[in-house]
Write an enzyme that holds these catalytic residues in place. Structure first.
Site: not given
Ligand code: EPU
Length: 420
Positions: A22-23, A116, A121, A308, A400
């Site tokens: 998915k991701n 969230c 996030r 995850d 999802r």
């Molecule tokens: N963060 C910030 N600022 C940003 C972006 C992130 O502070 O601009 C923080 C977040 O709040 C968090 C940390 O950095 O504390 C890591 O967040 P990241 O951006 O890596 O998460 P994401 O890209 O929103 C993806 C996956 C998530 C997975 C995380 C961590 C996708 C679509 N989602 O989210 O997947 O938990 O990376 O590996 O790729 C899931 O599939 O259940 C899921 C939540």
């Protein structure tokens, strides 16, 4: 709203196939916006988040055909460079269209994500990167607007902290920027590498994917995929099924996976006493002894232990002897499943970002509520080993990200059914 009714206590036997990730599929779909040609993707999982992303693409101007095994999408023109609140609030990964839209059409308007279930996030790092690529960012009326009428230009961007979708968003934006972009402290997750491989097949010039420093040489245009790009297997789904095999004391083969992508989980499960053997390139066989040992984990970015899989591993530790400490470092509020597991008889104490789990506890069936995608998976795992019947409410969360989870688990012996 659908529910799962699960009667626990049956060891799982047989094999379960892993779907496409998915991701990985989510950013791959966003990448469709970077070209007017057709992009073909194979092994896109049929899960709700993917449907949501397809709806978003159609609103923006893409034609998407997912009737066959290969998904085809084409965006001749960006009709509306916007991700509305209705979609962003159900799926935060909608913000992945930000980079591609600014890069292709010089303008994007994306609803600001709110809170969230698993933490704040924010997407400030995506915005910081786009600004460095020359976009002007404005935030008002709940929306973020990014404009770059003259196009983006390459820059050296350093992330303060590692972000998966932030890295993906900026890689996509940089493919069409003028000159070179260097992303430092980039995410090394396999999904980032998969996206880069897709973009390279579309004509992008990218080096260093899978490492912390990614170099992108901007090009004038990207073309369609010469052959369907195959999405990598879902490592979180594979990991969830490995835990299902171990928690039920079964003998399960998880096929079509990439063993290296779940290495950190395999190591912890082996230390806990589970036997995990690799068969061929893409099958893992898990069997479990009568007694598991408690082993601590701390979530980290790849190749560390995936956040995850934290909820699912916590469910496993309720069945291990001794005390394990589960430390969550990626998200600030990712223990919602613990409260529900306690209702099923688990002995868990929460202290900030740590959970202390004492086992072995005989779990008992109860009515529980799924709060987010991976929390729901942990409740399903706990229910598989609990005595009696568990009813899990709000399973739309699990839909999802897991394709037909109840059918897959039932096929290997679980007593699980979906009721409306
Ligand atoms: N963060 C910030 N600022 C940003 C972006 C992130 O502070 O601009 C923080 C977040 O709040 C968090 C940390 O950095 O504390 C890591 O967040 P990241 O951006 O890596 O998460 P994401 O890209 O929103 C993806 C996956 C998530 C997975 C995380 C961590 C996708 C679509 N989602 O989210 O997947 O938990 O990376 O590996 O790729 C899931 O599939 O259940 C899921 C939540």
């Amino acid at each position: 709203m659908d529910k799962f009714v699960i009667e626990g206590g049956t060891p799982l036997h047989g094999s379960i196939e892993t779907n496409g990730s998915k991701n990985s599929a989510l950013p791959a779909l966003a990448a469709v916006l970077l070209t007017e040609d057709t992009v073909e993707l194979a092994r896109v999982p049929r899960v709700r988040d993917i449907k949501t992303m397809q709806r978003l693409l159609v609103d923006i101007g893409s034609i998407v055909d997912d009737s066959g095994d290969v998904l085809r999408a084409q965006t001749k023109e960006i009709v509306s460079p916007e991700a509305p609140y209705e979609l962003v609030k159900t799926m935060r990964a909608s913000s992945l269209v930000l980079g591609p839209l600014v890069a292709r059409s010089g303008r994007a308007r994306v609803s600001m994500p709110g809170g969230c279930a698993i933490g704040a996030r924010p997407i400030d790092l995506h915005l910081m990167g786009l600004e460095q690529l020359g976009a002007t960012i404005k935030q008002e009326y709940g929306y973020i607007e990014a404009v770059a009428p003259e196009g983006l230009r390459g820059a050296r961007i350093r992330f303060d902290r590692i972000t998966v979708t932030g890295t993906e968003d900026l890689v996509m934006a940089a493919t069409l920027a003028k000159g070179e972009t260097v992303l430092e402290n980039a995410a090394r997750e396999p999904e980032v590498t998969d996206l880069c491989n897709l973009l390279i097949s579309m004509g992008a010039k990218i080096e260093g994917a899978g490492t912390s420093t990614i170099h992108i040489q901007g090009v004038d245009r990207l073309h369609g995929t010469p052959a369907p790009h195959e999405i990598i297997p879902d490592r979180i789904e594979a990991g969830t099924y490995l835990i299902a095999g171990a928690i039920t004391g079964g003998d399960l083969r998880v096929t079509h996976c990439v063993p290296q992508h779940v290495q950190s989980l395999i190591e912890k499960m082996q230390q806990a006493g589970a036997r995990i053997e690799q068969e061929g390139n893409s099958t893992l066989r898990v069997t479990a002894p009568d007694k598991l040992r408690s082993i601590d984990i701390t979530t980290e970015e790849f190749p560390g232990f995936a956040t995850d899989l934290q909820a699912q591993y916590l469910a496993l530790m309720t069945q291990a002897e001794g005390i394990s400490i589960i430390t969550e470092t990626i998200f600030e509020n990712r223990f919602m499943h613990a409260q529900e597991l306690i209702r099923m008889g688990a002995n868990i104490r929460l202290n900030g970002r740590q959970a202390m789990v004492a086992g072995t506890m005989q779990l008992t069936g109860a009515g529980v509520i799924a709060s987010d995608l991976r929390a729901s998976a942990s409740l399903v795992l706990a229910a598989l080993v609990a005595k009696g019947e568990t009813v899990i409410d709000r399973v739309y969360h699990i839909d999802r990200g897991y394709e037909r989870i109840e059918e897959k688990l039932a096929a290997v012996g679980a007593h699980i059914r979906r009721v409306e």
